[in-house]
Scaffold this motif. Sequence first.
Motif, short mmCIF file in Angstrom:
data_model
loop_
_atom_site.label_atom_id
_atom_site.label_comp_id
_atom_site.label_asym_id
_atom_site.label_seq_id
_atom_site.Cartn_x
_atom_site.Cartn_y
_atom_site.Cartn_z
N ASN A 81 115.92 -74.57 52.82
CA ASN A 81 116.91 -75.02 51.85
C ASN A 81 116.52 -76.33 51.17
N ARG A 82 115.29 -76.76 51.41
CA ARG A 82 114.81 -78.01 50.81
C ARG A 82 113.82 -77.69 49.69
N SER A 83 113.53 -78.71 48.89
CA SER A 83 112.58 -78.53 47.79
C SER A 83 111.15 -78.45 48.32
N MET A 84 110.24 -77.94 47.47
CA MET A 84 108.84 -77.89 47.85
C MET A 84 108.30 -79.30 48.06
N GLU A 85 108.82 -80.27 47.30
CA GLU A 85 108.38 -81.65 47.45
C GLU A 85 108.69 -82.17 48.85
N PHE A 86 109.91 -81.83 49.35
CA PHE A 86 110.28 -82.28 50.70
C PHE A 86 109.40 -81.61 51.74
N GLU A 87 109.15 -80.32 51.56
CA GLU A 87 108.32 -79.58 52.50
C GLU A 87 106.92 -80.19 52.57
N ALA A 88 106.36 -80.52 51.41
CA ALA A 88 105.04 -81.14 51.37
C ALA A 88 105.05 -82.52 52.00
N ALA A 89 106.14 -83.27 51.78
CA ALA A 89 106.25 -84.61 52.35
C ALA A 89 106.31 -84.54 53.87
N MET A 90 107.05 -83.57 54.40
CA MET A 90 107.13 -83.41 55.85
C MET A 90 105.77 -83.04 56.42
N ALA A 91 105.07 -82.12 55.74
CA ALA A 91 103.74 -81.71 56.19
C ALA A 91 102.77 -82.89 56.15
N ARG A 92 102.87 -83.71 55.12
CA ARG A 92 101.98 -84.87 54.98
C ARG A 92 102.21 -85.87 56.11
N THR A 93 103.48 -86.14 56.41
CA THR A 93 103.81 -87.08 57.48
C THR A 93 103.31 -86.56 58.82
N LEU A 94 103.52 -85.28 59.07
CA LEU A 94 103.06 -84.67 60.32
C LEU A 94 101.54 -84.70 60.41
N GLY A 95 100.88 -84.35 59.30
CA GLY A 95 99.43 -84.33 59.30
C GLY A 95 98.82 -85.70 59.52
N GLN A 96 99.36 -86.72 58.86
CA GLN A 96 98.82 -88.07 59.00
C GLN A 96 99.00 -88.60 60.42
N THR A 97 100.17 -88.34 60.99
CA THR A 97 100.45 -88.81 62.35
C THR A 97 99.54 -88.15 63.37
N ILE A 98 99.43 -86.82 63.28
CA ILE A 98 98.64 -86.09 64.25
C ILE A 98 97.15 -86.35 64.05
N SER A 99 96.72 -86.57 62.82
CA SER A 99 95.31 -86.85 62.57
C SER A 99 94.86 -88.09 63.33
N ARG A 100 95.67 -89.13 63.31
CA ARG A 100 95.29 -90.35 64.02
C ARG A 100 95.26 -90.12 65.53
N LEU A 101 96.24 -89.38 66.02
CA LEU A 101 96.30 -89.08 67.45
C LEU A 101 95.07 -88.28 67.88
N THR A 102 94.72 -87.25 67.11
CA THR A 102 93.60 -86.40 67.50
C THR A 102 92.26 -87.12 67.37
N ASP A 103 92.15 -88.05 66.44
CA ASP A 103 90.92 -88.85 66.35
C ASP A 103 90.69 -89.59 67.66
N TRP A 104 91.76 -90.17 68.19
CA TRP A 104 91.66 -90.91 69.45
C TRP A 104 91.36 -89.96 70.61
N GLU A 105 92.04 -88.83 70.65
CA GLU A 105 91.82 -87.85 71.72
C GLU A 105 90.40 -87.31 71.69
N ALA A 106 89.92 -86.98 70.48
CA ALA A 106 88.57 -86.44 70.35
C ALA A 106 87.52 -87.45 70.78
#
Length: 326
Positions: A81-106
Amino acid sequence: MTTPPETAGRPGITAEAIESQLLGGERLFTLEDVSAALNISEEHARRVWSAFGFTMDNTNTKLFTADDVQALQLVHALDANRSMEFEAAMARTLGQTISRLTDWEAHNMAERIRSDAETGTESVDLATMVKAVQRVQTLVWRRHLASALQNALATTDGVDRTLTIGFVDIVGYTSLSRQIDMNELDDLLERFETNAYDVINTRGGRVVKTLGDAVMFEAEDPIAGAEIGIALQRLSKEYDLPPLRVGMALGTVLTRLGDVFGEPVNIASRLTSSARPGTILVDSVLASAVDDDRFFFKSIGPLSVRGYKRLRARTLEVNRKSVDAD
């Protein structure tokens, strides 16, 4: 970028083995397949995938596993029920957060694999390491989610909130980073971030994000904000860190996807840049809101900073009279 067939430093750990353990299966689907499965346009699917932080050079290439498609379906369903912009923003936030975590884990996993290879120690297999990291990550995530959900239900994302916003950074970091080796720099940043996070979290604040050599934080209670500022300033002596400086401001902000926006953020950033080593600068609004005799606010002349020609600020210090009385 092409992944080498044999991972450096550990014969037997191939790109195929890594994909097999981590990607959840074979890459079977193209962008067209994904968009059809989700009943969305290819542009929509591409935008969300890109927001997660992944590239897509050829839309006809089979890039997606069954797990990838399921993840995109879940994101799309959560935001139906949200706009595509919101969906992309949520994906971007999730991706940026997890990217940093996985860099450390790797990094840590690779160090373990290399160390075992060099010493001839029988290494824990990749599948076991991945399972352990995934288990710990899920447990920590659930606890953070439980706390965050309670807070989220008490507020509304995007609605104006009154918060104390602050930054703490390392004075002279750029120059210092050129003078010490990478191991020393890593140790310095680890001590700074670990202890700054501890100070903020144990005094009722929340870390918003890290920005290179700076940590951004928020606090609901202005007095808690003052306590955090004083405790952060003390970290230099307590943990053998370079001089730190802190800037804080109180006001109405916009909260969005875990981040904070608005004039208090800008003011706190400008105050941090203007603060002398080992000092705390706060705006006049925060100073007026902190009614506690443990703290002393000293007026200084108006500051001329980017965006503000006459920014009124004060230094925050411990009230020595109050300390002596105790």
